[in-house]
Design an enzyme around this catalytic site. Structure first.
Site, mmCIF file in Angstrom:
data_model
loop_
_atom_site.group_PDB
_atom_site.id
_atom_site.type_symbol
_atom_site.label_atom_id
_atom_site.label_comp_id
_atom_site.label_asym_id
_atom_site.label_seq_id
_atom_site.Cartn_x
_atom_site.Cartn_y
_atom_site.Cartn_z
ATOM 1 C CG HIS A 1 -1.981 -1.035 1.202
ATOM 2 N ND1 HIS A 1 -2.767 -1.292 0.102
ATOM 3 C CD2 HIS A 1 -2.365 -1.922 2.158
ATOM 4 C CE1 HIS A 1 -3.593 -2.294 0.380
ATOM 5 N NE2 HIS A 1 -3.363 -2.701 1.617
ATOM 6 C CG ASP B 1 -4.896 -9.997 3.379
ATOM 7 O OD1 ASP B 1 -4.641 -10.465 2.248
ATOM 8 O OD2 ASP B 1 -4.617 -8.819 3.698
HETATM 9 ZN ZN LIG Z 1 -4.069 -7.161 2.728
#
Ligand SMILES: [Zn+2]
Length: 297
Positions: free
Chosen positions: A112, A233
């Site tokens: 990110h 995830d």
């Molecule tokens: Zn993630």
């Protein structure tokens, strides 16, 4: 990032535990991560973005928030340099032929982090830095970055959306943080293979999408090296998101990547941990990923 925070040291302990329990640990060569130089971080990040980490470390026991869920503690700068240093050292080891491929069990994660800003638990973009390093130091002209974290790798896309040397292939739950990666029709960068999927998508559907979207693009790009943003995830036990992958899906995806790497890249793969917060599922999924990378599954 605080006792409440899911991006926690226990994640790496969970991976270690499962590597030992599975018997895989004794088959792998383990190396410690060196510290990256600031010039390495500058391969991707602006001086201002670097300074916002380096110059704002709180005293021991304190926290400095960069966004609502991304915080610095007294050790964050060193940890971030070591995470990026691992990805670079892994790249060097794979390029030198010392190892066939490498997995970096690192935190903080990176995908990110944009060139201009840390965000979403990520300080610096480990995979992007290593990919730039591979192109700069070894002159590689075609790189593939595969991101199977459940969240879109907005930072990696921002780093490479105008760099045709890099093909990025990903799937991600949509809509979900960071609400990126889905562009108006006709405006997706040509080197971005973005596959948004709805909540509750299971592995069989993901495999079909990989066959339909990732593999043709990878074969067309003929990457000389593959980097993986390996987030776990999207596992059905991980409540950071709502997807339904299991260990066998991570093994299958990894096998596809190994086959592409063997075909075009002398098998060269550097995989870096991104997300994955359900500790048992994380450890088991990393084992499934590494068994394929190590050639024992
Ligand atoms: Zn993630």
């Amino acid at each position: 990032m605080g006792d409440w925070h899911p991006e926690c040291p226990a994640r790496l302990q969970a991976i270690d535990d499962q590597l030992i329990a599975s018997g895989l640990a004794s088959l792998l060569e383990h190396r410690d991560a060196p510290i990256a130089a600031e010039e390495d971080i500058e391969l991707v990040h602006s001086p201002a973005a670097i300074a916002r980490v380096r110059d704002y470390l709180p005293p021991a026991g304190g926290y400095h928030p960069l966004d609502a869920d991304t915080l610095l503690n007294a050790h964050s700068w060193q940890a971030a340099l070591r995470a990026a240093g691992a990805a670079i050292a892994a790249t060097d080891a794979v390029m030198a032929g010392e190892v066939d491929n490498a997995f970096c069990a690192i935190r903080p994660p990176g995908h990110h982090a944009t060139p201009e800003a840390a965000m979403g638990f990520c300080l610096f973009n480990n995979v992007a830095i290593a990919a730039r390093h591979a192109m700069q130091v070894y002159g590689l002209e075609r790189i593939a970055i595969i991101d199977f974290d459940v969240h879109h790798g907005n930072g990696t896309e921002a780093a490479f959306e105008a760099d045709a040397r890099v093909l990025m292939a990903s799937f991600f739950q949509h809509p979900l943080y960071p609400y990126s990666g889905v562009h108006p029709a006709g405006t997706t960068p040509a080197n971005m293979v973005n596959v948004p999927v709805p909540a509750y998508t299971r592995g069989d559907v993901v495999r079909e999408l990989v066959r339909e979207h990732w593999l043709p693009a990878l074969h067309a790009h003929r990457p000389q090296m593959l980097f993986v943003s390996a987030g776990f995830d999207a596992h059905r036990e991980d409540d950071m998101a709502s997807m339904g992958l299991v260990e066998a899906d991570y093994a299958w995806i990894t096998r596809q990547l190994v086959e592409v790497a063997q075909q075009y890249a002398k098998g060269r793969i550097v995989s870096c941990l991104e997300g994955g917060y359900a500790l048992s599922a994380l450890g088991r999924s990393v084992v499934a990923h590494l068994k394929v990378l190590a050639g024992v599954a």
